[in-house]
Design an enzyme around this catalytic site. Structure first.
Site, PDB file in Angstrom:
ATOM      1  N   SER A 166       4.892 -14.356 -24.594  1.00 39.24           N
ATOM      2  CA  SER A 166       4.283 -13.080 -24.255  1.00 39.24           C
ATOM      3  C   SER A 166       4.322 -12.852 -22.753  1.00 39.24           C
ATOM      4  CB  SER A 166       2.824 -13.067 -24.740  1.00 39.24           C
ATOM      5  OG  SER A 166       2.203 -11.858 -24.398  1.00 39.24           O
ATOM      6  N   GLY A 167       4.788 -11.672 -22.362  1.00 40.05           N
ATOM      7  CA  GLY A 167       4.873 -11.337 -20.953  1.00 40.05           C
ATOM      8  C   GLY A 167       6.204 -11.659 -20.314  1.00 40.05           C
ATOM      9  N   THR A 171      10.324  -7.210 -25.139  1.00 41.16           N
ATOM     10  CA  THR A 171      10.375  -5.829 -25.616  1.00 41.16           C
ATOM     11  C   THR A 171      11.261  -4.968 -24.729  1.00 41.16           C
ATOM     12  OG1 THR A 171       8.155  -6.048 -26.548  1.00 41.16           O
ATOM     13  CG2 THR A 171       8.953  -3.822 -26.153  1.00 41.16           C
ATOM     14  N   ASN A 215       0.233 -10.436 -20.645  1.00 38.41           N
ATOM     15  CA  ASN A 215       1.166  -9.315 -20.672  1.00 38.41           C
ATOM     16  C   ASN A 215       0.405  -8.045 -21.003  1.00 38.41           C
ATOM     17  OD1 ASN A 215       3.363  -7.643 -20.874  1.00 38.41           O
ATOM     18  ND2 ASN A 215       4.175  -8.532 -22.742  1.00 38.41           N
ATOM     19  N   SER A 218       2.237  -6.580 -24.704  1.00 39.22           N
ATOM     20  CA  SER A 218       2.723  -7.694 -25.516  1.00 39.22           C
ATOM     21  C   SER A 218       2.959  -7.252 -26.956  1.00 39.22           C
ATOM     22  CB  SER A 218       1.699  -8.833 -25.488  1.00 39.22           C
ATOM     23  OG  SER A 218       2.086  -9.868 -26.355  1.00 39.22           O
ATOM     24  N   SER A 219       4.136  -7.561 -27.477  1.00 36.28           N
ATOM     25  CA  SER A 219       4.433  -7.276 -28.889  1.00 36.28           C
ATOM     26  C   SER A 219       3.686  -8.274 -29.747  1.00 36.28           C
ATOM     27  CB  SER A 219       5.940  -7.384 -29.154  1.00 36.28           C
ATOM     28  OG  SER A 219       6.647  -6.431 -28.421  1.00 36.28           O
ATOM     29  N   GLY A 408       8.216 -15.694 -28.930  1.00 32.46           N
ATOM     30  CA  GLY A 408       8.715 -17.030 -28.637  1.00 32.46           C
ATOM     31  C   GLY A 408       7.675 -18.087 -28.964  1.00 32.46           C
ATOM     32  N   GLU A 410       4.680 -20.386 -28.795  1.00 27.81           N
ATOM     33  CA  GLU A 410       3.395 -20.130 -28.154  1.00 27.81           C
ATOM     34  C   GLU A 410       2.501 -21.360 -28.208  1.00 27.81           C
ATOM     35  OE1 GLU A 410       2.725 -15.305 -28.613  1.00 27.81           O
ATOM     36  OE2 GLU A 410       1.382 -16.688 -29.656  1.00 27.81           O
TER      37      GLU A 410
END
Length: 1246
Positions: A166-167, A171, A215, A218-219, A408, A410
């Site tokens: 994330s971040g 995206t 992020n 973040s998705s 990804g 985590e």
């Protein structure tokens, strides 16, 4: 470190070489060896970069990794590094990111993308067009290069897999890839599918993205967008699949996090008329949106629900008159009493009775949250389905490119069910990645006919089995969910019993009885078992579902989504058991099946990998945290790719690359061989005695780790020796020149002093003579001295006489040549005068002869056919013949320029002579239509374009010249003025012809540009017109086109020949010289713009040597302009930005004075362009130095006040304004003869 060829490695552990040693802060730090290492030594003597001396203990079996030569640092592809290991990868990424401000780097088949946390000018349409059609190795690494590679290979379905934590920018990267496909594959339909694909991104981001601590966007779901193409590679439709939406975020957010963006967007828009009926307020009023304590994102305007109202329903004393409950029920048209009852009670159905039992506060809160999560989950699915319907196409899909934007690996301080599922998905993706890399490696060896040895690579199948196999973690979780009294503790105990001390990838934390540890491919992760069962069940009570189904509010989409989703979703078992799952398929099973379908899709496509890296946690622009970066590199598979490559022959050079780089190491008899491949083999066998250190393939040479560094050392030593020889000879020359100068000065001094001595001697003799004349007693002595003095005087007089004779002789020679030159010039002037007289006389005789032949009664000269022909010009009897049958090459030979134009004008004069307006209108309409038709039919034929552009301009000039207007008549002869039109004003037709000429000119320029553009980059940048200054370096896995085959490539000569062809054709067709100059100026602008744009996107070309090369090529272009007498065309000025870029590459870039000089000299380059070149500057040899970041900042500071566009790329489509000069025809109409080849025998002269 595993070593191949230990002896060769030890040779490089010498004084002044550098190694990497571990560091607690920077992960790895560089150190210089201060004392040669000997086999068996236990200590390595090092000097750190801060000046600290260190005796570093080493194990002879595992020596510290060597650092790559500086010349190999900052490479576009990590596989181009000689030493492939973690510190080399980390350092290369840091140099590129921090110093060169480059965010993309290749690692074999992977594109590593660093998040810059700053907007960069590298994603415009000009950049897209620059990458379109290019090979990956020809340009700097970029997401557009990956997208282009996928687009070109669409004979098979493709996938672009974008992953990262994330971040990291997943995206955004996926969005840019889809934008690239939409831009390069514009469809001709009115559906604008590509625009719809791009427009769907903001929608899915609004309902699926949220602010997290890492992020702001973040998705929180995985997305696979399948973009469909037809046979012409144009987008026809798209389809989206989503994975594992983080539903728990709807009801819970950690500190400094937000719920999904859509909630805040609606709340911020609550006062808008279309949202007032929802009765929303500020986001801080709702529990679901204020829980994280962060309702706004700095710099983001949320202005653009329903169940956020339910988040404010509290259960300490819930009553039907509760404000938020009332709004919730009003919006959905629900019964307040029933909703209040079933939010606080549950129904238990047994075989004998139905019991309604009050819930505890915690149970009621869980039921409320479960309902909210279920509603949002189906709302999300509903929106995705609606988007897919909008993107649906009815035609047949020829091929597709899938873009996977997925979370990804985590790992947080507290990891739960969501992280477990995410990491499980990443284990599957990593396995697919490993197999693909292994397969490509094997194919490479087989293609090059190199023996294949099995490479040991990490296989994470045991971890996957631990999770998904029979009696694995997921199956035990589903099993526990089936028990009414199942708990997280019971499930965790089963995991302990089944896997502790039995599976090496499963561990129990020492200090916890509520967690378990899994050794993933990337790292160990500790998971908290709390909440696993509840999240797996995802229970929603049936009574609440029934209440929502009875809502009659058709205006709100939830009722539609409930009818669409819940009616099918709950077709299974009812909620007879409140502890049972509401879905017979648990989340892991559903996720596992969708993941299986995803892997099946990916395995059926050619994958392209983009690994997004988050450089720091503070979101600072171009700041590099080595610890965080190396953690992600280990997790995303980059280091695994490097490890697989390093086990065998990681460095791979084509024979052309090797020959170009190491020809300096070759001997004269080796260079005499005709086959470059054989030369390379001979040289390498001589330089590297151990044949195990390399392998010869069909097109490449494969090297063991470290061998390229060794060759670079040999090359550097050879260059250093050559420098010493050059220095020796230069110093010798300088000293000899100095000696000769001193010698000459000494001779002059000697001459002066000897002369002085002689004069002094004469004076002494004279003095003695006078003395002796007075003294008669000294007569004898006087006589003796007089004899001696007389002899000396005679010698002096003889020398003086000789010098005077030499001077007179030289003067005579000069006079002779001067008089000869004057005589020759006088003769030439007289001859030129005589020839002019002869020419004038002959012209007068010819004119008189022609005038005698002209009928004095008919002053108008015109072409006359029979009236039937002229009246039926509409049938294009003449025009069709002219415009379709005439061939430029056949017309221009031995003909006056613009002959067809003159014939057309004489037909116009005939209509004017008859005063027939209809005939004139019909003829002009037919003529213009005929020209348009021939231009349309020959749109790509340069000669035809040039021919008709010339004739259209001549026709336009004839209409002006004979219009009778005074401004056009003043250049005519009296005879030409007699032939002017008498009855019609053709200014309207002149405007039509002028517009047509502009249209032809633009097409004419386009044809020339299309022919020239493919030659520009190979000829101006890639071809080495200056021999001996090659700057070619290894390119790694992604090879340049020019490094694969050097035959049939364009050179600078190709460009000059093409320009000469254009110029000669334009001149042959009689194109006005001013128009020729404008066309040449446009072509030169294209050459400069395309070359400069390519330079901006090719770091490997930004070197001092390449600057010399470009400047040399520019001089060839300037020489061509001079040769064609086109210096006044302003074409040279269009190359000024390129000239300044070449100068910038060559100039010194160290001191403040250098920075000031750059800021003052580079006036034609923007600040962005100057900084880009400085950041991209790449030394080719060890003798060059990189541009320091501090120097770049100095230049930027000096340029701060400059007002220019922030655009990086030049607009290659820019067209200068064209002007058509008025040039009257010198040809008398009465002298024009119509060739028989025109087949116009039906025309007669009046």
């Amino acid at each position: 470190i595993s070593l191949n060829g230990v002896n060769g490695y030890l040779v490089l552990l010498l004084q002044y070489n550098r190694v990497w040693i571990p560091n607690s802060e920077e992960v790895w730090q560089s150190a210089e060896i201060t004392k040669n290492y000997k086999p068996g030594d236990r200590v390595l003597h090092l000097l750190l970069e801060d000046g600290t001396e260190l005796n570093y203990p080493v194990d002879p079996a595992s020596l510290p990794p060597l650092r790559n030569p500086d010349i190999l640092v900052g490479e576009n592809d990590l596989t181009a590094l000689s030493y492939l290991h973690e510190p080399a990868v980390l350092h290369n990424l840091k140099v590129r990111f921090v110093e060169s401000k480059l965010i993309y780097t290749y690692s074999g088949i992977i594109l590593v993308a660093m998040n810059p946390y700053k907007q960069l000018p590298i994603y415009g349409d000009a950049i897209i067009h620059a990458y379109s059609g290019q090979n990956m190795g020809d340009m700097d690494p970029h997401i557009f290069a990956v997208a282009e590679e996928a687009y070109k290979q669409m004979a098979r379905n493709q996938s672009v897999i974008v992953s990262g934590e994330s971040g990291a920018g997943k995206t955004v990267s996926a969005r840019y890839a889809m934008r690239y496909f939409a831009t390069v594959s514009k469809s001709n339909s009115n559906a604008h599918v590509e625009d719809k694909v791009l427009a769907s991104n903001p929608i899915t981001e609004a309902v699926g993205n949220a602010k997290t601590t890492r992020n702001d966007n973040s998705s929180r779901f995985g997305k696979y967008t399948e973009i469909s193409f037809d046979q012409r590679h144009q987008i026809t439709g798209a389809n989206m699949r989503t994975y594992l939406l983080e539903k728990s975020r709807v009801v819970f957010q950690s500190e400094n996090e937000r719920n999904y963006h859509i909630f805040y967007q609606l709340c911020a828009s609550s006062l808008e008329p279309e949202f007032k009926h929802l009765k929303l307020g500020h986001a801080e009023e709702f529990n679901y949106t204020r829980m994280g304590g962060s309702t706004i994102i700095e710099g983001v305007d949320d202005r653009l629900k329903l169940f956020i109202r339910s988040s404010n329903v509290y259960f300490s004393s819930l009553k039907p008159e509760d404000k938020h409950l009332n709004v919730f029920c009003e919006l959905l048209d629900l019964d307040n009493d029933r909703v209040a009852q079933w939010l606080c009670h549950r129904k238990i159905i047994t075989t004998s009775e139905t019991v309604i039992k009050p819930m505890t506060k915690l149970q009621a809160l869980n039921a409320r949250d479960a309902l909210a999560k279920k509603i949002y989950s189906h709302l999300f699915d509903f929106i995705v389905e609606r988007i897919n319907k909008a993107l649906h196409f009815s035609g047949k899909q020829h091929t597709f490119i899938g873009v996977l934007d997925i979370y990804g690996f985590e790992t947080f301080d507290v990891n739960s069910f969501e992280q477990f599922c995410i990491n499980y998905a990443n284990e599957k993706l990593q396995q697919q990645f490993n197999l693909h890399v292994f397969k490509l490696e094997q194919e490479e060896y087989m293609k090059e006919n190199i023996p294949w040895t099995l490479i040991d690579f990490y296989d994470n199948q045991p971890v996957i089995d631990l999770i998904e196999a029979k009696m694995g973690i997921l199956e035990l979780l589903d099993e526990e969910c089936l028990f009414p009294q199942g708990t997280d503790e019971n499930w965790l105990q089963k995991l302990y019993n089944n896997f502790i001390n039995k599976n090496p990838f499963f561990q129990k934390p020492k200090m916890s009885n509520t967690s378990f540890i899994i050794q993933h491919f990337a790292d160990k992760v500790e998971y908290k078992s709390e909440g696993f069962l509840e999240k797996n069940r995802d229970t929603v009570y049936e009574v609440l579902i029934d209440i929502l189904k009875n809502s009659k509010v058709s205006k709100f989409m939830v009722i539609t989504l409930l009818e669409w989703g819940f009616s099918n979703f709950f077709a299974g078992p009812s909620f007879e058991n409140i502890s049972g799952c509401d879905d017979p398929t648990s989340i892991p099973k559903g996720f596992r099946s969708s993941l299986y379908l995803l892997m099946e899709t990916l395995n059926a496509t050619t994958p392209h990998y983009v690994r997004c890296i988050k450089p720091n946690d503070e979101k600072l622009a171009f700041e590099f945290d080595s610890k965080r970066v190396v953690q992600q590199l280990r997790a995303c598979g980059v280091l695994e790719t490097i490890r697989i490559s390093a086990q065998s022959y990681p460095s791979r050079w084509t024979y052309i690359e090797f020959f170009s780089r190491y020809s300096i190491l070759m001997m004269q008899h080796e260079l005499s061989l005709s086959d470059k491949k054989e030369i390379c083999k001979t040289v390498l066998k001589r330089l590297v005695q151990d044949s195990n250190q390399y392998q010869f393939g069909r097109t490449k040479i494969f090297f063991r780790a470290g061998q390229v560094a060794y060759l670079e050392k040999l090359r550097s030593d050879k260059l250093r020796q050559a420098c010493i020889v050059i220095q020796k000879n230069v110093r010798s020359w300088c000293q000899r020149k100095k000696f000769l100068r001193i010698k000459q000065a000494a001779v002059v001094i000697q001459q002066y002093f000897r002369g002085q001595r002689s004069v002094r001697y004469v004076l002494i003799n004279q003095f003695a003579l006078r003395a002796h004349l007075k003294n008669s007693e000294s007569c004898l002595a006087f006589t003796s001295k007089c004899k001696y003095g007389g002899e000396f005087k005679i010698v002096i007089q003889a020398i003086t006489c000789l010098l005077n004779m030499l001077k007179e002789h030289k003067a005579v020679i000069l006079q002779k040549h001067a008089r000869a030159w004057l005589a020759r010039r006088r003769f030439q002037n007289i001859r030129r005068f005589v020839l002019n007289i002869q020419l004038s006389y002959r012209v007068q005789r010819l004119q008189k002869k022609l005038e005698d032949q002209v009928d004095d009664k008919n002053p108008f000269v015109l072409l006359k056919g029979n009236i039937a022909f002229v009246s039926t010009v509409c049938d294009k009897h003449l025009v069709t013949l002219d415009f379709t049958d005439l061939k430029p090459r056949g017309v221009v030979v031995n003909m006056i320029p613009g002959l067809p134009a003159h014939i057309l004008f004489m037909c116009v004069r005939y209509a004017d002579y008859l005063n027939d307006g209809e005939m004139l209108k019909s003829f002009m309409s037919t003529a213009t239509h005929g020209i348009k038709q021939v231009i349309k039919e020959h749109a790509e034929d340069f000669e035809m374009m040039s021919f008709w552009l010339s004739n259209t301009c001549h026709f336009l000039n004839c209409l002006k010249q004979y219009s009778g207007e005074e401004e056009f008549m003043k250049h005519n002869t009296p005879r030409q003025n007699m032939n002017c039109l008498k009855h019609f004003d053709l200014s309207e037709y002149r405007q039509i012809l002028s517009d047509l000429a502009i249209r032809i000119y633009h097409q004419f320029i386009t044809v020339m540009e299309n022919n020239l553009q493919p030659m520009i980059v190979p000829g101006m940048l890639e071809h080495e017109s200056l021999q001996g200054i090659s700057g070619l370096k290894p390119t790694g896995f992604r090879k340049r086109s020019s490094s694969i085959d050097d035959t049939d490539t364009y050179t600078m000569t190709s460009i000059l020949q093409q320009l000469s062809y254009f110029y000669s054709t334009m001149c042959q067709n009689g194109l006005d010289q001013e128009l020729v100059k404008q066309a040449v100026k446009q072509l030169f602008f294209l050459i400069g713009a395309v070359t400069l744009n390519s330079l901006f996107l090719r770091k490997d070309m930004c070197s001092c040597r390449k600057g010399m090369q470009i400047r040399c090529d520019i001089s060839y272009l300037e020489e061509w302009l001079k040769e064609k007498n086109l210096q006044s065309s302003s074409a040279k000025e269009t190359l000024e930005p390129l000239c300044q870029a070449a100068w910038l590459l060559q100039v010194k870039k160290i001191t403040d004075d250098d920075a000031k000089e750059i800021s003052e000299h580079c006036t034609s380059l923007s600040v962005v362009q100057i900084v880009k070149i400085l950041n991209s500057y790449t030394p080719i040899d060890d003798f060059e130095k990189r541009v320091s970041p501090s120097f770049v900042r100095k230049v930027q500071a000096m340029l701060n006040n400059r007002e220019d566009t922030p655009q990086l790329m030049l607009d290659t489509k820019y067209l200068f304004q064209v002007t058509f000069p008025y040039t009257p025809s010198p040809h008398a109409l009465e002298m024009i003869q119509i060739p028989s080849s025109f087949k116009l025998g039906f025309l007669t002269r009046v």
